[in-house]
Design an enzyme around this catalytic site. Structure first.
Site, short mmCIF file in Angstrom:
data_model
loop_
_atom_site.label_atom_id
_atom_site.label_comp_id
_atom_site.label_asym_id
_atom_site.label_seq_id
_atom_site.Cartn_x
_atom_site.Cartn_y
_atom_site.Cartn_z
CB SER A 51 -5.38 -11.06 13.38
OG SER A 51 -4.72 -10.40 12.33
CB SER A 302 -12.77 -18.02 6.35
OG SER A 302 -11.65 -17.18 6.12
CE LYS A 303 -8.73 -13.09 10.63
NZ LYS A 303 -8.09 -12.56 11.84
NE ARG A 304 -6.57 -14.18 6.77
CZ ARG A 304 -6.01 -15.11 7.50
NH1 ARG A 304 -6.19 -16.37 7.20
NH2 ARG A 304 -5.26 -14.80 8.54
#
Length: 606
Positions: A51, A302-304
């Site tokens: 995403s 985490s990519k966030r």
């Protein structure tokens, strides 16, 4: 042993026909586990479906790699699909970064948004009508229903459930709305979502890593507290866009995906997905859930949060091949004697032998692989070594462009252009086994590229310090002068090595003579430095003293290849210049110390 991983549902369903035999008690035996680890007999179609709400990180790169390896090891296809339905959290440049970062890492896809394919489009935002069509089918078949509950009502429901220690599931308030009334409200413009009606006995499934997966009925606690829980997930949002659950299942089916390798955090969602496959009457792919990658604090990446963004590895100068090799070693085991495995090696040896549980990432392992690949590139030469040299050359040139390198700075006259690149290549050929990043390379070997100030002489043992500094400071036959007398006319590694051995022999004999004479003797026959304790050096210590002294004078105390190699790379002009610089410095020290007489060493060789 049957391992029960508690997911979202109580009962289970075999996700896809598996060529295995179960024992009468439904427990998976050793033979069954070996079958799980074998590759499928037919080509696998796999996908990586990121995403664009964040950038590619270490964990997501590993997921892409495992799916890529399975496809390539079986002669199948690897697909890239962009799941871009979460418009609120989408980052503007994330999609392009995903393409470039994956390609930088060495992964190419057979079908995808930018390369096309027979089963596209490969971006979920371009498939909205397909999802809406399938959501409508579920409404008509009774496997889904419209929910008109307001966000405020759902928040209050979640708050009350949380106060009771229960999950914030739905209470099916809208499930009892008659179909015609639901249609009428939807036509009138009442906002709604479409929810999946989860059966009372959700499916179990066989995971290729964990075996039989599922959990007992979780509603018992809620029922005892007078509450009724339903895990009816939202499939279609009020804006008409699908959630992950619906889009994921619809896309995997229409793109003929046969195997899904993903992180273990998605295990709880798999029964929901299998419920959808059953509702549509479709055959589900086989699932393999691999443990999460965690940092030293055992927190998942985490990519966030921007944890270990792949672009950072590129900017640090990490080799793509080393990084792929690195992530492959976490969560997968192999039978090779060495952990150094190129992408072609990984494809040739790949199987489904994934390890269970989460894994803590060890940064030192990446540096180990970085050194191994640098050594391979330097040994083999060719394009990969040229790319390594270019990367280091560009990093050093960038360093020299900083304000601190302007004329008049304390670091004058750095090498430039072709001369700098040639020097970089020469040094890398000798130091590749210790190479990690361009920044570390420059810090460790900066004396090859500009005039580094002479540091203070250091010697932890004290013995070699005494020999080198005292001989140099208190006799006219100092080591620098003696070496300059022995410098070969033909400047080569072999000739320089011989000159250093000659100098070593001189130091050994000088210290022996000094010891026998009881110290220094000046021209009047006196011992002005009787308190000087001169150790006797054996050949090994004498050689070490010579190397250390020359490294101080020429390499400014820096690490690196043997000194005859350092001097050969630097060239005669720079070496002589640095030796003379040290001569001047030692003369000033003698004058400052008041020891300026023509001191001599009796019977020592000049």
């Amino acid at each position: 042993m049957r391992l029960r991983i508690f997911g979202a549902f109580g009962k289970y369903h075999q996700a896809a026909p598996l060529s295995r035999t179960f024992s009468s008690n439904s427990r998976l035996g050793k033979v069954d586990r070996r079958i799980h680890q074998q590759l499928p007999s037919s080509p696998a179609r796999t996908r990586f479906a990121p995403s664009p709400t964040g950038y590619l990180h270490l964990g997501s790169l590993r997921t892409a790699l495992f799916n890529y390896l399975l496809a390539k090891a079986t002669g199948g296809q690897f697909l890239l699909r962009i799941e871009d339905t979460d418009k609120k959290r989408t980052i503007a440049d994330a999609e392009e970064r995903l393409y470039s970062d994956l390609r930088w890492a060495g992964l190419e896809w057979d079908e995808g948004p930018d390369v096309g394919g027979p089963l596209g489009p490969y971006k979920q935002s371009e498939r909205t009508e397909l999802y809406q069509e399938h959501a409508t089918k579920l409404l008509k078949s009774g496997h889904a229903y419209r929910c008109f509950c307001s966000p405020e009502k759902l928040k209050e429901l979640a708050r009350r459930r949380a106060s009771l220690g229960l999950p914030s599931d739905y209470d099916r308030t809208c499930d009892g709305i008659p179909r015609d009334q639901s249609e009428e409200r939807a036509s009138a413009g009442d906002p709604f979502v479409i929810r999946l009606r989860v059966p009372s006995e959700p499916p179990e499934y066989i995971d290729l890593v964990y075996g039989l997966v599922g959990k007992p009925n979780q509603n018992m606690k809620a029922q005892n507290m007078g509450e009724t829980l339903y895990e009816d997930p939202v499939l279609l949002k009020t804006d008409g866009l699908p959630t992950y659950h619906l889009a994921n299942v619809v896309d995997d089916h229409h793109m003929d995906i046969t195997h899904v390798i993903r992180a273990a955090e998605w295990m709880s969602s798999t029964p929901k997905h299998l419920t959808l496959y059953n509702a549509f009457g479709w055959k589900a792919p086989q699932f393999a859930h691999v443990g999460l990658l965690q940092d030293s604090g055992r927190q998942k990446f985490s990519k966030r949060k921007g944890d270990l963004d792949i672009r950072r590895f590129d900017e640090q100068g990490i080799f793509p091949e080393a990084l792929l090799n690195y992530v492959a070693l976490y969560g997968w085991s192999h039978s090779h004697k060495s952990d150094v495995l190129s992408l072609s090696d990984l494809i040739a040896s790949f199987d489904m032998k994934f390890t269970k549980g989460n894994t803590v990432v060890e940064p030192h392992k990446l540096m180990y692989l970085q050194k191994k690949y640098a050594t391979r590139y330097a040994t083999e030469g060719g394009p990969q070594f040229d790319a390594l040299v270019d990367g280091v050359f560009e990093a050093i040139e960038q360093e020299f462009r900083r304000p601190s390198w302007n004329p008049g700075s304390k670091y004058p006259s750095p090498l430039k252009g072709p001369e700098l690149r040639t020097r970089v290549a020469s040094v890398l050929k000798y130091t590749a086994k210790n190479y990690t990043t361009p920044r570390d390379f420059f810090d460790n070997y900066n004396y090859f590229f500009y005039e580094v100030p002479l540091p203070e002489f250091k010697d932890d043992s004290g013995k070699i310090y005494t020999v080198c500094r005292e001989i140099a400071a208190y006799t006219s036959h100092d080591l620098v002068s003696i070496f300059m007398q022995k410098v070969p006319q033909h400047w080569s590694e072999c000739a320089l090595k011989e000159a250093i051995l000659d100098l070593t022999e001189h130091i050994e004999k000088t210290t022996k003579n000094l010891r026998e004479q009881g110290g220094w003797i000046d021209e009047s026959g006196q011992h002005p430095y009787e308190d000087l304790e001169m150790p006797i050096l054996n050949p090994k210590d004498a050689y070490k003293a010579t190397q250390l002294y020359l490294r101080w004078a020429i390499a400014r105390g820096g690490s690196g290849p043997p000194m005859h190699t350092v001097m050969a790379i630097l060239g005669e002009d720079i070496v002589i210049q640095r030796l003379r610089e040290l001569c001047d410095l030692l003369s000033k020290e003698r004058i400052k110390a008041g020891k300026v007489g023509n001191a001599k060493v009796e019977n020592s060789e000049a």
